[in-house]
Design a protein around this motif. Sequence first.
Motif, PDB file in Angstrom:
ATOM      1  N   PRO A   1       0.843  -1.214   0.000  1.00 23.42           N
ATOM      2  CA  PRO A   1       0.000   0.000   0.000  1.00 23.42           C
ATOM      3  C   PRO A   1       0.875   1.260   0.000  1.00 23.42           C
ATOM      4  O   PRO A   1       1.970   1.270   0.540  1.00 23.42           O
ATOM      5  CB  PRO A   1      -0.776  -0.090   1.310  1.00 23.42           C
ATOM      6  N   LEU A   2       0.354   2.282  -0.614  1.00 23.72           N
ATOM      7  CA  LEU A   2       1.121   3.504  -0.781  1.00 23.72           C
ATOM      8  C   LEU A   2       0.266   4.699  -0.419  1.00 23.72           C
ATOM      9  O   LEU A   2      -0.911   4.759  -0.760  1.00 23.72           O
ATOM     10  CB  LEU A   2       1.573   3.622  -2.244  1.00 23.72           C
ATOM     11  N   LEU A   3       0.855   5.638   0.274  1.00 26.39           N
ATOM     12  CA  LEU A   3       0.197   6.893   0.607  1.00 26.39           C
ATOM     13  C   LEU A   3       0.880   7.986  -0.195  1.00 26.39           C
ATOM     14  O   LEU A   3       2.085   8.144  -0.150  1.00 26.39           O
ATOM     15  CB  LEU A   3       0.341   7.177   2.115  1.00 26.39           C
ATOM     16  N   ILE A   4       0.073   8.722  -0.958  1.00 24.69           N
ATOM     17  CA  ILE A   4       0.608   9.788  -1.791  1.00 24.69           C
ATOM     18  C   ILE A   4       0.184  11.122  -1.206  1.00 24.69           C
ATOM     19  O   ILE A   4      -0.991  11.327  -0.899  1.00 24.69           O
ATOM     20  CB  ILE A   4       0.079   9.684  -3.242  1.00 24.69           C
ATOM     21  N   PHE A   5       1.135  12.024  -1.073  1.00 22.20           N
ATOM     22  CA  PHE A   5       0.842  13.383  -0.644  1.00 22.20           C
ATOM     23  C   PHE A   5       0.824  14.248  -1.893  1.00 22.20           C
ATOM     24  O   PHE A   5       1.848  14.412  -2.542  1.00 22.20           O
ATOM     25  CB  PHE A   5       1.891  13.891   0.348  1.00 22.20           C
ATOM     26  N   ALA A   6      -0.343  14.764  -2.217  1.00 20.64           N
ATOM     27  CA  ALA A   6      -0.490  15.629  -3.385  1.00 20.64           C
ATOM     28  C   ALA A   6      -0.564  17.075  -2.926  1.00 20.64           C
ATOM     29  O   ALA A   6      -0.951  17.363  -1.793  1.00 20.64           O
ATOM     30  CB  ALA A   6      -1.751  15.245  -4.159  1.00 20.64           C
ATOM     31  N   ILE A   7      -0.232  17.975  -3.830  1.00 22.80           N
ATOM     32  CA  ILE A   7      -0.168  19.390  -3.473  1.00 22.80           C
ATOM     33  C   ILE A   7      -1.554  20.014  -3.293  1.00 22.80           C
ATOM     34  O   ILE A   7      -1.725  20.960  -2.556  1.00 22.80           O
ATOM     35  CB  ILE A   7       0.673  20.168  -4.502  1.00 22.80           C
ATOM     36  N   ASP A   8      -2.561  19.449  -3.959  1.00 23.96           N
ATOM     37  CA  ASP A   8      -3.920  19.955  -3.812  1.00 23.96           C
ATOM     38  C   ASP A   8      -4.907  18.880  -4.264  1.00 23.96           C
ATOM     39  O   ASP A   8      -4.514  17.815  -4.753  1.00 23.96           O
ATOM     40  CB  ASP A   8      -4.126  21.266  -4.577  1.00 23.96           C
ATOM     41  N   ILE A   9      -6.189  19.156  -4.108  1.00 22.69           N
ATOM     42  CA  ILE A   9      -7.229  18.179  -4.438  1.00 22.69           C
ATOM     43  C   ILE A   9      -7.260  17.903  -5.937  1.00 22.69           C
ATOM     44  O   ILE A   9      -7.450  16.758  -6.357  1.00 22.69           O
ATOM     45  CB  ILE A   9      -8.598  18.666  -3.931  1.00 22.69           C
ATOM     46  N   ILE A  10      -7.049  18.918  -6.741  1.00 21.96           N
ATOM     47  CA  ILE A  10      -7.067  18.735  -8.199  1.00 21.96           C
ATOM     48  C   ILE A  10      -5.992  17.731  -8.615  1.00 21.96           C
ATOM     49  O   ILE A  10      -6.251  16.808  -9.390  1.00 21.96           O
ATOM     50  CB  ILE A  10      -6.870  20.087  -8.923  1.00 21.96           C
TER      51      ILE A  10
END
Length: 176
Positions: free
Chosen positions: A153-162
Amino acid sequence: MLNNWVRYLPELLLVVDEAHHATAKTYRKLIKAVKDEMKSQGHENGFKMLGLTATPFRTDESEKGLLKLVFPGDIIYSEHLRNLINKGILAEPVFENLETKIAINKKLTARDIKNIEDFDKLPKDIAEEIAKSHERNGIIVSHYLKNSEKYKPLLIFAIDIITCNFIEQIVERQRR
């Protein structure tokens, strides 16, 4: 919230998760509104606040001391990241470089490079350019999907919802 909830409480514990964000204007405005409402009802001594964060210490000079303004009681409990990993509460991070060959159109200053090396943060304009690169995100998602057994499993931190939604769309498209 103030009219339907706070107004009728003689005591209130406001828990702020990811408390390092509490220095933002929106958080401060909300905290002040709750405090003011408690005070207007004569319950200012009934207001307590607890901030929870894994990153209470800021490395950016402009941010140092800001948390102390929002949470004047300072840190009442701290657990080292390594202890949380050893206890199995947090996963051991695995850092891997993936060459995307995507050029960033800005020169990094010496301070930018130092911040990156200290795992602090990228300059906002660079972070946005990187995070919103559809080509780059596609390469990373493809690499993950081809190696998903290795990564689990991987958790991704994105800069914003888009950007988060875009990455999700790439994953769904590539899984088909």
